[in-house]
Design an enzyme around this catalytic site. Structure first.
Site, short mmCIF file in Angstrom:
data_model
loop_
_atom_site.label_atom_id
_atom_site.label_comp_id
_atom_site.label_asym_id
_atom_site.label_seq_id
_atom_site.Cartn_x
_atom_site.Cartn_y
_atom_site.Cartn_z
N ASP A 67 0.82 -1.21 0.00
CA ASP A 67 0.00 0.00 0.00
C ASP A 67 0.86 1.26 0.00
OD1 ASP A 67 0.95 -0.49 2.56
OD2 ASP A 67 -1.01 -0.79 3.46
N ASN A 135 -7.30 -2.72 14.43
CA ASN A 135 -8.73 -2.99 14.17
C ASN A 135 -8.92 -4.19 13.24
OD1 ASN A 135 -7.94 -1.99 11.69
ND2 ASN A 135 -9.40 -0.30 11.62
N HIS A 137 -7.23 -4.74 10.39
CA HIS A 137 -6.98 -4.51 8.96
C HIS A 137 -5.67 -5.15 8.52
CE1 HIS A 137 -4.80 -0.49 9.91
NE2 HIS A 137 -3.92 -1.18 9.22
N GLU A 142 -9.61 -1.84 5.41
CA GLU A 142 -10.26 -1.53 6.68
C GLU A 142 -11.49 -2.42 6.87
OE1 GLU A 142 -8.81 0.25 8.78
OE2 GLU A 142 -8.22 2.23 8.08
C1 GLP Z 1 -0.48 0.34 8.50
C2 GLP Z 1 -0.10 -0.45 7.25
C3 GLP Z 1 -0.30 -1.92 7.47
C4 GLP Z 1 0.37 -2.34 8.76
C5 GLP Z 1 -0.30 -1.65 9.92
C6 GLP Z 1 0.28 -2.04 11.26
O1 GLP Z 1 -1.82 0.65 8.56
N1 GLP Z 1 -0.84 -0.05 6.11
O2 GLP Z 1 0.23 -2.63 6.36
O3 GLP Z 1 0.27 -3.73 8.91
O4 GLP Z 1 -0.11 -0.26 9.73
O5 GLP Z 1 1.41 -1.28 11.52
P1 GLP Z 1 2.45 -1.56 12.66
O6 GLP Z 1 3.23 -2.74 12.19
O7 GLP Z 1 3.30 -0.33 12.74
O8 GLP Z 1 1.69 -1.84 13.89
#
Ligand code: GLP
Length: 245
Positions: A67, A135, A137, A142
């Site tokens: 993304d 959440n 995702h 989402e």
């Molecule tokens: C963002 C990214 C996700 C990632 C998530 C969790 O929203 N788009 O791909 O998995 O954050 O991030 P973190 O690993 O910093 O908790």
């Protein structure tokens, strides 16, 4: 879904690296699906250390990232393109033209989604690395995202904007929209490893592993994938402990 519970973040990263390293050594032309966020940083630093120490080569490897924020160019320090360069690509021998991510500056959103979907149809991930949103995702899919979704534009939820604001100067700087691979693009990967660390992920981990498969917890779709391994530390596994012992 296979579940590996580790003592802490470092062991989680070791276990993830072991699987990644096997994929790369077995197929030096593999397509790696990569994720951003803090969770895979330990995996990436191990890949860099292994490249330096053992000469593991990424010359023929191709990557597809999940993304990208809309409105940020690849030199913007908060962009995911920049994140990937500074945490992995600049320190291994991968060819920059073999690394792929959505273009955050694309003005024609649907053309950019089409371009990325076409690319994913020829670059099927041999392994897809995933983090987990608090959440539930995955990538930026989402809650409520259809399971048959492909690359699309998403309006980020309040909770995701809040979670990700820690990486920006202020919450107002967090982009409100992003491009993301869809859930069906992710499910198309041959192998998936999903990493989770910390107690703030425990509820999402429970929903993903033990909850009903439903769009309210996008990661729950991974229960239907034939080769998914969840690697999580003890804090993230807090609510599933009794099922994995
Ligand atoms: C963002 C990214 C996700 C990632 C998530 C969790 O929203 N788009 O791909 O998995 O954050 O991030 P973190 O690993 O910093 O908790």
């Amino acid at each position: 879904m296979k579940v590996i519970v580790t003592k802490d973040y470092e062991e989680m990263s070791d276990a993830a690296f072991e699987i990644m390293s096997k994929t790369v050594s077995e197929n030096p032309r593999a397509v790696l699906g990569l994720a951003t966020g803090s969770t895979p940083l330990g995996l990436y630093s191990r890949m860099v250390a292994d490249h330096e120490k053992n000469g593991t080569s990424y010359k023929e490897i191709k990557t597809v990232n999940l993304d990208e924020y809309i409105g940020l160019d690849s030199d913007n320090k908060e962009s995911y393109a920049y994140f990937m360069r500074k945490n992995l690509f600049d320190f291994i021998d991968i060819k920059k033209e073999n690394t792929n991510i959505e273009d955050g500056t694309a003005e024609d959103f649907s053309a950019e989604c089409e371009r990325y979907n076409a690319l994913l149809s020829v670059l099927r991930q041999d392994i897809q690395v995933l983090g987990l949103g608090s959440n539930g995702h995955i990538a930026f899919n989402e809650p409520g995202t259809p399971f048959d979704s492909v690359t699309h534009v998403v309006s980020l939820s309040e909770s995701t904007i809040k979670d990700n604001s820690r990486l920006f100067d202020s919450i107002d700087d967090v982009p409100k929209k992003a491009f993301t691979m869809g859930l069906s693009n992710i499910m198309n990967a041959k192998k998936i490893i999903i990493l989770a660390s910390g107690e703030n992920k425990a509820k999402a981990v429970y929903g993903m592993v033990k909850g009903k498969i439903c769009v309210d917890v996008p990661a729950s779709i991974l229960q239907n994938h034939a080769d998914t391994t969840l690697i999580c530390d003890a804090s993230a596994a807090k609510l599933i402990e009794e099922f994995v012992k």
